[in-house]
Design an enzyme around this catalytic site. Sequence first.
Site, short mmCIF file in Angstrom:
data_model
loop_
_atom_site.label_atom_id
_atom_site.label_comp_id
_atom_site.label_asym_id
_atom_site.label_seq_id
_atom_site.Cartn_x
_atom_site.Cartn_y
_atom_site.Cartn_z
N ASP A 37 0.87 -1.17 0.00
CA ASP A 37 0.00 0.00 0.00
C ASP A 37 0.91 1.23 0.00
OD1 ASP A 37 -3.28 0.22 0.96
OD2 ASP A 37 -2.10 2.07 0.83
N TYR A 139 -14.17 7.82 -11.76
CA TYR A 139 -13.76 6.60 -11.05
C TYR A 139 -14.23 5.35 -11.82
CZ TYR A 139 -14.35 2.87 -7.56
OH TYR A 139 -14.36 1.66 -6.89
P1 NAI Z 1 -9.92 1.86 0.20
O1 NAI Z 1 -9.94 3.25 -0.33
O2 NAI Z 1 -10.28 1.64 1.63
O3 NAI Z 1 -8.50 1.19 -0.07
C1 NAI Z 1 -7.73 1.50 -1.19
C2 NAI Z 1 -6.28 1.48 -0.78
O4 NAI Z 1 -5.49 1.82 -1.92
C3 NAI Z 1 -5.94 2.47 0.32
O5 NAI Z 1 -5.35 1.82 1.44
C4 NAI Z 1 -4.98 3.45 -0.33
O6 NAI Z 1 -3.94 3.89 0.54
C5 NAI Z 1 -4.42 2.63 -1.48
N1 NAI Z 1 -3.95 3.50 -2.56
C6 NAI Z 1 -4.56 4.59 -3.09
N2 NAI Z 1 -3.79 5.17 -4.00
C7 NAI Z 1 -2.66 4.44 -4.08
C8 NAI Z 1 -1.46 4.54 -4.81
N3 NAI Z 1 -1.28 5.54 -5.71
N4 NAI Z 1 -0.50 3.63 -4.63
C9 NAI Z 1 -0.68 2.61 -3.74
N5 NAI Z 1 -1.78 2.47 -2.98
C10 NAI Z 1 -2.76 3.37 -3.16
O7 NAI Z 1 -10.92 1.01 -0.75
P2 NAI Z 1 -11.62 -0.38 -0.47
O8 NAI Z 1 -13.01 -0.16 -0.10
O9 NAI Z 1 -10.76 -1.20 0.40
O10 NAI Z 1 -11.64 -0.99 -1.95
C11 NAI Z 1 -10.57 -1.76 -2.42
C12 NAI Z 1 -10.68 -1.86 -3.93
O11 NAI Z 1 -11.94 -2.44 -4.26
C13 NAI Z 1 -10.60 -0.52 -4.65
O12 NAI Z 1 -9.87 -0.69 -5.86
C14 NAI Z 1 -12.04 -0.19 -4.96
O13 NAI Z 1 -12.16 0.59 -6.13
C15 NAI Z 1 -12.65 -1.57 -5.14
N6 NAI Z 1 -14.06 -1.60 -4.82
C16 NAI Z 1 -14.46 -1.58 -3.51
C17 NAI Z 1 -15.81 -1.64 -3.21
C18 NAI Z 1 -16.31 -1.70 -1.80
O14 NAI Z 1 -17.51 -1.82 -1.62
N7 NAI Z 1 -15.47 -1.63 -0.78
C19 NAI Z 1 -16.82 -1.64 -4.27
C20 NAI Z 1 -16.27 -1.64 -5.61
C21 NAI Z 1 -14.94 -1.64 -5.85
C1 15L Z 2 -17.38 1.42 -4.92
O1 15L Z 2 -16.84 1.24 -6.02
C2 15L Z 2 -16.62 2.00 -3.79
O2 15L Z 2 -15.28 1.60 -3.79
C3 15L Z 2 -17.26 1.68 -2.44
O3 15L Z 2 -16.69 2.55 -1.46
C4 15L Z 2 -18.76 1.86 -2.49
O4 15L Z 2 -19.07 3.20 -2.73
C5 15L Z 2 -19.33 0.98 -3.59
O5 15L Z 2 -18.71 1.23 -4.84
C6 15L Z 2 -20.85 1.17 -3.78
O6 15L Z 2 -21.28 1.41 -4.89
O7 15L Z 2 -21.56 1.00 -2.78
#
Ligand code: NAI
Ligand code: 15L
Length: 267
Positions: A37, A139
């Site tokens: 990360d 995004y």
């Molecule tokens: P989050 O925002 O909590 O975690 C993303 C991580 O990526 C963070 O720890 C951040 O420090 C790191 N990051 C950001 N920019 C970076 C860079 N330039 N270099 C290295 N690391 C970097 O997001 P979350 O919820 O954990 O989601 C994880 C993945 O799943 C993301 O790619 C997100 O788009 C995708 N996702 C998540 C959803 C959800 O419901 N949680 C829904 C749809 C997609």
């Molecule tokens: C996403 O892609 C985001 O990463 C997450 O934080 C939520 O917003 C999710 O979609 C959603 O649509 O609920």
Amino acid sequence: MTIQSHHRLLMTGAAGGLGQAMRPRLKANCAFLRLSDLSPMSPAQAGEEMVQADLSDKAAVHNMVADCQAIVHFGGISVEQPWEPILQANIIGLYNLYEAARAHGVKRVVFASSNHVMGFYRQNEVVDATTPPRPDGLYGLSKAFGEDLSRFYFDRYGIETACVRIGSSFPEPKDRRMLATWLSYDDLHRLITACLTTPVLGHSIVYGTSDNSVSWYDNRLAHHIGYRPQDSADDFRDAVYAKTTEPDLADPAVQFQGGAFVKIGPL
Ligand code: NAI
Ligand code: 15L
């Protein structure tokens, strides 16, 4: 069935919400779990390796990927943000990741795509893996780019990728929309395991949700992955209805699959 499919597995985004939730679970999938990360992560435990790296830094990404056999890619911008951070993390960062995968012989990637690739479809439409993307913001557009980039690396270099269009993966559904989009952490782990272990993955698009009765996603074309969700947002339905108000059907956030994301911006 053994779920340990790879000797050294890289998980990016380890400091984020899903990274923290999957970290203990994915240790069962490999001998060594490499965690990466941009942000600080909690200290390495037995069987873990840490590489702090910015995805936009090509050399750092190559160092992060070296010696790994598969990648679970959560890192990057995870919500609607201005173009510049999205460009650095989700566009340049993803290119760096796949170039490193190609250079270091990685053959399988699980890419955390998003439901926001399809956010401008309506909540009474059903979409599948062949439905043309309709991103709901920069995004979602960056995730659509990631899906195309990974398809190119499969067609040209044979790197298999599962583009997991995650719905809403949180401890529990927070609102009425998430009764359709919710993905439990245990089901996310089941889905990642299926993507890592299925004999032939190819380049696949799969919707990441639990077994929710209300759904606008059709995973018929992803049967070869073998994902069987075991949780359901239905268990939270009464509680969610009790704490939320009647939806305004004229509100785009209620009409479209992307929810409130369709109204954000420009930022
Ligand atoms: P989050 O925002 O909590 O975690 C993303 C991580 O990526 C963070 O720890 C951040 O420090 C790191 N990051 C950001 N920019 C970076 C860079 N330039 N270099 C290295 N690391 C970097 O997001 P979350 O919820 O954990 O989601 C994880 C993945 O799943 C993301 O790619 C997100 O788009 C995708 N996702 C998540 C959803 C959800 O419901 N949680 C829904 C749809 C997609
Ligand atoms: C996403 O892609 C985001 O990463 C997450 O934080 C939520 O917003 C999710 O979609 C959603 O649509 O609920």
